[in-house]
Design a protein around this motif. Sequence first.
Motif, PDB file in Angstrom:
ATOM      1  N   ALA A 179       0.829  -1.208   0.000  1.00 56.93           N
ATOM      2  CA  ALA A 179       0.000   0.000   0.000  1.00 56.93           C
ATOM      3  C   ALA A 179       0.858   1.251   0.000  1.00 56.93           C
ATOM      4  CB  ALA A 179      -0.929  -0.010   1.224  1.00 56.93           C
ATOM      5  N   PHE A 180       2.033   1.167   0.662  1.00 55.60           N
ATOM      6  CA  PHE A 180       2.950   2.301   0.782  1.00 55.60           C
ATOM      7  C   PHE A 180       4.332   1.858   0.333  1.00 55.60           C
ATOM      8  CE2 PHE A 180      -0.273   2.490   4.073  1.00 55.60           C
ATOM      9  CZ  PHE A 180      -0.895   3.677   3.757  1.00 55.60           C
ATOM     10  N   ALA A 215      -5.036  -8.736   2.424  1.00 60.73           N
ATOM     11  CA  ALA A 215      -5.325  -7.840   1.313  1.00 60.73           C
ATOM     12  C   ALA A 215      -5.532  -6.392   1.745  1.00 60.73           C
ATOM     13  CB  ALA A 215      -6.561  -8.336   0.568  1.00 60.73           C
ATOM     14  N   ALA A 216      -5.998  -6.184   2.957  1.00 56.22           N
ATOM     15  CA  ALA A 216      -6.251  -4.835   3.468  1.00 56.22           C
ATOM     16  C   ALA A 216      -6.177  -4.881   4.984  1.00 56.22           C
ATOM     17  CB  ALA A 216      -7.607  -4.318   2.993  1.00 56.22           C
ATOM     18  N   PHE A 217      -6.119  -3.693   5.599  1.00 51.59           N
ATOM     19  CA  PHE A 217      -5.940  -3.639   7.045  1.00 51.59           C
ATOM     20  C   PHE A 217      -6.462  -2.326   7.606  1.00 51.59           C
ATOM     21  CE2 PHE A 217      -2.200  -2.153   4.827  1.00 51.59           C
ATOM     22  CZ  PHE A 217      -1.980  -0.898   5.374  1.00 51.59           C
ATOM     23  N   ALA A 218      -6.788  -2.355   8.883  1.00 47.59           N
ATOM     24  CA  ALA A 218      -7.155  -1.149   9.637  1.00 47.59           C
ATOM     25  C   ALA A 218      -6.797  -1.416  11.089  1.00 47.59           C
ATOM     26  CB  ALA A 218      -8.636  -0.839   9.500  1.00 47.59           C
ATOM     27  N   THR A 219      -5.892  -0.608  11.606  1.00 46.77           N
ATOM     28  CA  THR A 219      -5.482  -0.721  13.005  1.00 46.77           C
ATOM     29  C   THR A 219      -5.987   0.502  13.759  1.00 46.77           C
ATOM     30  OG1 THR A 219      -3.498  -1.942  12.374  1.00 46.77           O
ATOM     31  CG2 THR A 219      -3.535  -0.982  14.585  1.00 46.77           C
ATOM     32  N   LEU A 220      -6.651   0.263  14.876  1.00 47.61           N
ATOM     33  CA  LEU A 220      -7.167   1.348  15.708  1.00 47.61           C
ATOM     34  C   LEU A 220      -6.469   1.344  17.059  1.00 47.61           C
ATOM     35  CD1 LEU A 220      -9.362   1.295  13.494  1.00 47.61           C
ATOM     36  CD2 LEU A 220     -11.056   1.732  15.281  1.00 47.61           C
ATOM     37  N   TRP A 221      -6.381   2.544  17.657  1.00 47.39           N
ATOM     38  CA  TRP A 221      -5.789   2.724  18.979  1.00 47.39           C
ATOM     39  C   TRP A 221      -6.816   3.403  19.862  1.00 47.39           C
ATOM     40  CZ3 TRP A 221      -0.956   0.626  19.420  1.00 47.39           C
ATOM     41  CH2 TRP A 221      -0.296   0.344  18.209  1.00 47.39           C
ATOM     42  N   LEU A 222      -7.062   2.828  21.029  1.00 49.83           N
ATOM     43  CA  LEU A 222      -8.128   3.311  21.899  1.00 49.83           C
ATOM     44  C   LEU A 222      -7.591   4.058  23.106  1.00 49.83           C
ATOM     45  CD1 LEU A 222     -11.093   3.448  22.734  1.00 49.83           C
ATOM     46  CD2 LEU A 222     -10.840   1.159  23.729  1.00 49.83           C
ATOM     47  N   ASP A 223      -8.038   5.293  23.248  1.00 47.48           N
ATOM     48  CA  ASP A 223      -7.822   6.075  24.466  1.00 47.48           C
ATOM     49  C   ASP A 223      -8.995   5.745  25.377  1.00 47.48           C
ATOM     50  OD1 ASP A 223      -7.850   7.985  26.470  1.00 47.48           O
ATOM     51  OD2 ASP A 223      -7.316   9.657  25.161  1.00 47.48           O
ATOM     52  N   ASP A 237      -3.685  -3.498  -0.340  1.00 46.73           N
ATOM     53  CA  ASP A 237      -2.779  -3.934  -1.398  1.00 46.73           C
ATOM     54  C   ASP A 237      -3.386  -3.528  -2.742  1.00 46.73           C
ATOM     55  OD1 ASP A 237      -1.552  -5.543  -3.471  1.00 46.73           O
ATOM     56  OD2 ASP A 237      -0.807  -6.878  -1.909  1.00 46.73           O
ATOM     57  N   PRO A 238      -2.619  -2.885  -3.630  1.00 47.33           N
ATOM     58  CA  PRO A 238      -3.173  -2.434  -4.912  1.00 47.33           C
ATOM     59  C   PRO A 238      -3.857  -3.544  -5.716  1.00 47.33           C
ATOM     60  CG  PRO A 238      -0.999  -1.502  -4.571  1.00 47.33           C
ATOM     61  CD  PRO A 238      -1.204  -2.484  -3.465  1.00 47.33           C
ATOM     62  N   GLN A 239      -3.431  -4.776  -5.543  1.00 44.35           N
ATOM     63  CA  GLN A 239      -4.035  -5.882  -6.292  1.00 44.35           C
ATOM     64  C   GLN A 239      -5.454  -6.203  -5.815  1.00 44.35           C
ATOM     65  OE1 GLN A 239      -1.508  -9.340  -6.880  1.00 44.35           O
ATOM     66  NE2 GLN A 239       0.316  -8.131  -6.398  1.00 44.35           N
ATOM     67  N   HIS A 240      -5.840  -5.658  -4.665  1.00 43.07           N
ATOM     68  CA  HIS A 240      -7.158  -5.986  -4.110  1.00 43.07           C
ATOM     69  C   HIS A 240      -8.048  -4.754  -3.954  1.00 43.07           C
ATOM     70  CE1 HIS A 240      -6.001 -10.143  -2.997  1.00 43.07           C
ATOM     71  NE2 HIS A 240      -4.801  -9.606  -2.799  1.00 43.07           N
ATOM     72  N   ARG A 241      -7.685  -3.658  -4.575  1.00 40.75           N
ATOM     73  CA  ARG A 241      -8.467  -2.436  -4.434  1.00 40.75           C
ATOM     74  C   ARG A 241      -9.769  -2.492  -5.226  1.00 40.75           C
ATOM     75  NH1 ARG A 241      -3.346   1.664  -5.023  1.00 40.75           N
ATOM     76  NH2 ARG A 241      -2.481   1.261  -2.947  1.00 40.75           N
ATOM     77  N   ARG A 242     -10.609  -1.501  -4.951  1.00 36.92           N
ATOM     78  CA  ARG A 242     -11.891  -1.320  -5.633  1.00 36.92           C
ATOM     79  C   ARG A 242     -12.891  -2.416  -5.263  1.00 36.92           C
ATOM     80  NH1 ARG A 242     -11.379   3.868  -7.415  1.00 36.92           N
ATOM     81  NH2 ARG A 242      -9.400   4.153  -8.486  1.00 36.92           N
ATOM     82  N   ARG A 243     -12.721  -3.031  -4.118  1.00 36.67           N
ATOM     83  CA  ARG A 243     -13.664  -4.049  -3.643  1.00 36.67           C
ATOM     84  C   ARG A 243     -14.334  -3.643  -2.327  1.00 36.67           C
ATOM     85  NH1 ARG A 243      -9.324  -6.919  -5.895  1.00 36.67           N
ATOM     86  NH2 ARG A 243      -9.897  -8.568  -7.366  1.00 36.67           N
TER      87      ARG A 243
END
Length: 364
Positions: A179-180, A215-223, A237-243
């Motif tokens: 992704a980066f 294929a994708a991710f989201a990490t959250l941090w909780l206060d 990942d660019p190969q899995h975008r637009r889904r």
Amino acid sequence: MASVQRGAVDVFDVAARLIADVWPHDAAGSEMHLGDLAWGVHRQTPATVESLRLWPSIDDPQALTKYDGRGVCDLVVRRTNAGYEAAIEAIAWAERECESRAPEGADGIELRVGRRIADARLIELLVERGFRRCTGGFPALARTLEPAAVPDIAVPRGYAIRRLHSDEIGARCGCFEAAFPREPLSIESYRALQACSIYEPRLDVVAVSASGEVAAFATLWLDRVNRVAQIEPAGCDPQHRRRGLTRSAILTALAAARDLGAESALVRHGHHNVAARRLYQACGFRVESDLAGFAKQINLGRESKGATASIPPMRDNGASGAHPAGPQGTVRNGQDRASAATSGHTPRSTYGSEGWGFESLPAR
């Protein structure tokens, strides 16, 4: 003077408490969230805990800086007389540190302080020292996490949305680097993130293909004190975008954060990254603050013919907390007394160890 660090855990945890303490003043428009601290310190190999300084001491933390002589000097200050006195000391130190890192032969160097400074008195202190408001910053987007506010999550066919498994760290790092492409993330760094005192495994969500690929991710941090979660980072990942994978991962993580007690969430993006804003708006976020930080040109007083040195550009290559805001914006309490001091200086888009990981998202 700044505290002598008694150990990485001490400094990090005291810094985290200070950030949580000052959060209620500006909420989503605050200078830092715990997620900024965790990601900014631990995503590097080795971790950059040594860039954290507590002012005037670790035993009496009135202000916090994260600065290693490069990029932006992040600054968190208690709104007390002691806090502002510590801020003056911290800013003066940052100026000296920046000057000491100037390239040989340069006549001047630019120092940037803060990302979205809203405190009127702190603004006055900066202006008195010759700083001027930047014209671009890091807009903060926020949303509530009431049960009815988080929509049902549609899982794209052929994928599973779930928490990260312990044997998937390598794949998770690989997905981030896809992704980066210009931002390495090592397994060692990820394990350091997971060992961080505020890491919560249930908020580390991935989208996994039928073949087991992350294929994708989201990490959250909780206060937990202020009941607010931050997305840092999210990407695909660019190969899995637009889904719709990133949106599904974000919404899944938001629901988990709500179940853990979060009442609201925030994310940040670059003012120029339209795709990022659209994604977050599709996840229910709305702009809360579009303030920017401050910058100062430090004259080195050298007789050489060297050019003025500017801070190396920090990259905006797409993922979670997106990037800088456009116009200067207004302080939530309407007390931005330094608005007239705006210099027209526009900082480069920022990301990475110097930018607290406020990455912008590639188009999904």
